[in-house]
Design a protein around this motif. Structure first.
Motif: not given
Ligand SMILES: [Zn+2]
Length: 535
Positions: A427-435
């Motif tokens: 698994m991984r952390i996905s970046p914030d889609a709406h920073p």
């Protein structure tokens, strides 16, 4: 080879034990009950709210957690409902400009604190973006004494120039862009009031949203004596009205805005005086945070705590949609509450931990993070002894994922720690889609970050196992459009809670890592809330 086999066998054993610790049926049982119409949408200071508090306190007692507030599972949270009386509203302009500002067409004003009378009569000072950020070597105030002044400030944070794209997080919103920060900075400087100049593009919403959100009653905590004196009033002004006033005084808003985009900006005394006054009705309510403690096994380390949180409240009973007036808040946040109950069970009955764990079901998140703010300002153990906060706002009900979203993952070492923990699981952390939306500042972990505790909210990502690409994002959009903060946010028997088990198990493992470590998580260099010494 034998060592390797043993390690593999132990690894498998640990996985099996871990999988049994968080039980799907336990999460489902809590989630179904907490989402039921019986609880009437779990609004603070209502019958449904009290039922929820008592259910949670009973569960903590049953699970064997210690009461965390002087022998009680409840921490009383006073909530004041403050409504400006429209008929009493006065906003007159004199000096270098003359005008009578109309409410709510030109200005929207509300009380700076829980009080029956709001007023300020002083010169208007333009302070640019109203930001003092040493880590970005930025100071809009330049030591100007603004005590007793009414401040005019631009919305959002200063835009990053092409030469310095990372300034104020670039496209990502930093706390300096939030209106709460601007008001708080004005309070620290002893100002009498503050007006934010609205701009649809930079605010991300139009004037009707300003009217809809602030030209109505506001819920707030009674003013804490630890905080500086409150502003006489808070407010917004339309861009047109602000430009008109400034033009009368020989100033150009567009020019001021350009000047404010530079470190060399200096505040401008406008020579315009504003006279603001209005009355408020104040209603005192009370609700509760539900708090329990799992003591650590080490006599020294047990003074240090990992704080786990989830808000139990939702919107209660409201306008009917398709004949349904109960805002059940099944996902928001019966799901996170159910996860935290299952997590408390596993932690209280599982392997001993050196540090202690504090479990907090906080109230009044939907009223502006009031329960978590109250807990942060009235901590049950000293703030300096809280190692980290892990928050759940919206648990996974759609099945297992290959990714997580972690609000605040780039702000402290908790992000890399979680990434390392889930990497072996594929698994991984996905970046914030709406920073740019600043979600980090809009959930309960933020109240704890603000007092210096490294904090994150952990939720599922959108890459679902066994689903095509884009399915997760589509589900999220569908929820936002059709159910978010609507009566349709209801429990469904066909929800796939394997993802909730997955998410809760990860938080369980992370909690144990943090509780057994001698290390303290650290803020990133550019984070706004680095732990201050002597806190
Ligand atoms: Zn909500």
């Amino acid at each position: 080879m034998r060592i390797l086999l043993t390690a593999v066998t132990l690894g498998l054993a640990a996985t099996v034990v871990g999988a049994q610790e968080i039980k799907e049926r336990e999460i489902r049982a809590h989630l179904e009950f907490l989402s039921s119409d019986l609880l009437e949408g779990r609004a603070p200071a209502t019958r449904g709210g009290a039922l929820t508090e008592n259910y949670l306190a009973a569960q903590l007692r049953y699970l064997g957690l210690e009461p965390a507030n002087n022998g009680s599972y409840l921490q009383r949270v006073p909530i004041d409902v403050v409504a400006a009386e429209r008929s009493t509203m006065r906003a007159a302009v004199r000096g270098k400009a003359t005008a009578t500002l109309r409410y709510p067409d030109d200005v929207v004003l509300w009380a700076g604190s829980s009080t029956t009378r709001s007023a300020a009569n002083a010169e208007l000072v333009f302070v640019g973006y109203g930001v003092t950020a040493p880590e970005f070597r930025w100071d809009d105030y330049k030591n100007l004494d603004v005590r007793g002044k009414i401040l005019l400030v631009l919305v959002n944070d200063p835009p990053a120039p092409s030469a310095e794209p990372a300034l104020f997080g670039g496209n990502a919103m930093t706390y300096y862009g939030r209106w709460t920060y601007k008001f708080e900075e004005a309070e620290r400087r002893g100002a009498a009031g503050m007006l934010i100049v609205h701009n649809t593009e930079r605010a991300g919403y139009g004037w009707p949203t300003v009217v809809g959100s602030w030209a109505k009653e506001q819920r707030m905590l009674p003013r804490s004596p630890q905080l500086p004196a409150p502003l006489g009033f808070r407010g917004w002004i339309t861009e047109q009205s602000a430009a008109d006033l400034l033009r009368q005084a020989g100033l150009d808003l567009a020019r001021l805005r350009r000047d404010a985009e530079s470190r060399s900006f200096r505040p401008v005394n406008t020579g315009i005086t504003m006279d603001v006054a209005f009355s408020n009705t104040v209603q005192n309510l009370e609700s509760h945070n539900v708090v329990g403690r799992i003591p650590g096994s080490d006599s020294v380390a047990s003074k240090e705590h990992i704080l786990l949180s989830a808000h139990w409240d939702h919107l209660g009973i409201g306008p009917a949609v398709n004949g349904d007036s109960i805002y059940n808040g099944a996902l928001d946040n019966a799901s996170g509450t159910a996860n935290l109950l299952a997590l408390s069970h596993a932690l209280a009955h599982g392997a001993k931990m050196r540090r202690s764990v504090l479990v907090a079901f906080v109230t009044a998140e939907e009223s502006g993070l009031l329960g978590s703010e109250y807990l942060a300002l009235n901590p049950l153990v000293p703030t300096a002894q809280i190692v980290a906060n892990l928050n759940v706002d919206g648990g996974n009900v759609l099945g297992e994922t290959r990714d997580l979203t972690v609000l605040g993952d780039t702000k402290s070492s908790l992000g890399p720690q979680i990434a390392a923990l889930i990497r072996p699981k594929g698994m991984r952390i996905s970046p914030d889609a709406h920073p740019e939306r600043g979600y980090f500042y809009r959930s309960d972990h933020f109240a704890f970050a603000k007092v210096g505790i490294p904090s994150v909210s952990i939720g599922e990502g959108d890459d679902f196992v066994g689903r095509p690409a884009g399915w997760g994002a589509q589900q999220a959009d569908d929820y936002t459009t059709h159910r978010y903060h609507q009566p349709g946010d209801e429990y469904r028997a066909d929800w796939d809670l394997r993802g909730a088990v997955q998410l809760t198990t990860i938080i369980l493992e992370l909690t144990r890592e943090l509780a057994n470590s001698a290390v303290w998580p650290e803020w990133a260099q550019t984070a706004e809330f680095r732990r201050r010494p002597n806190m």
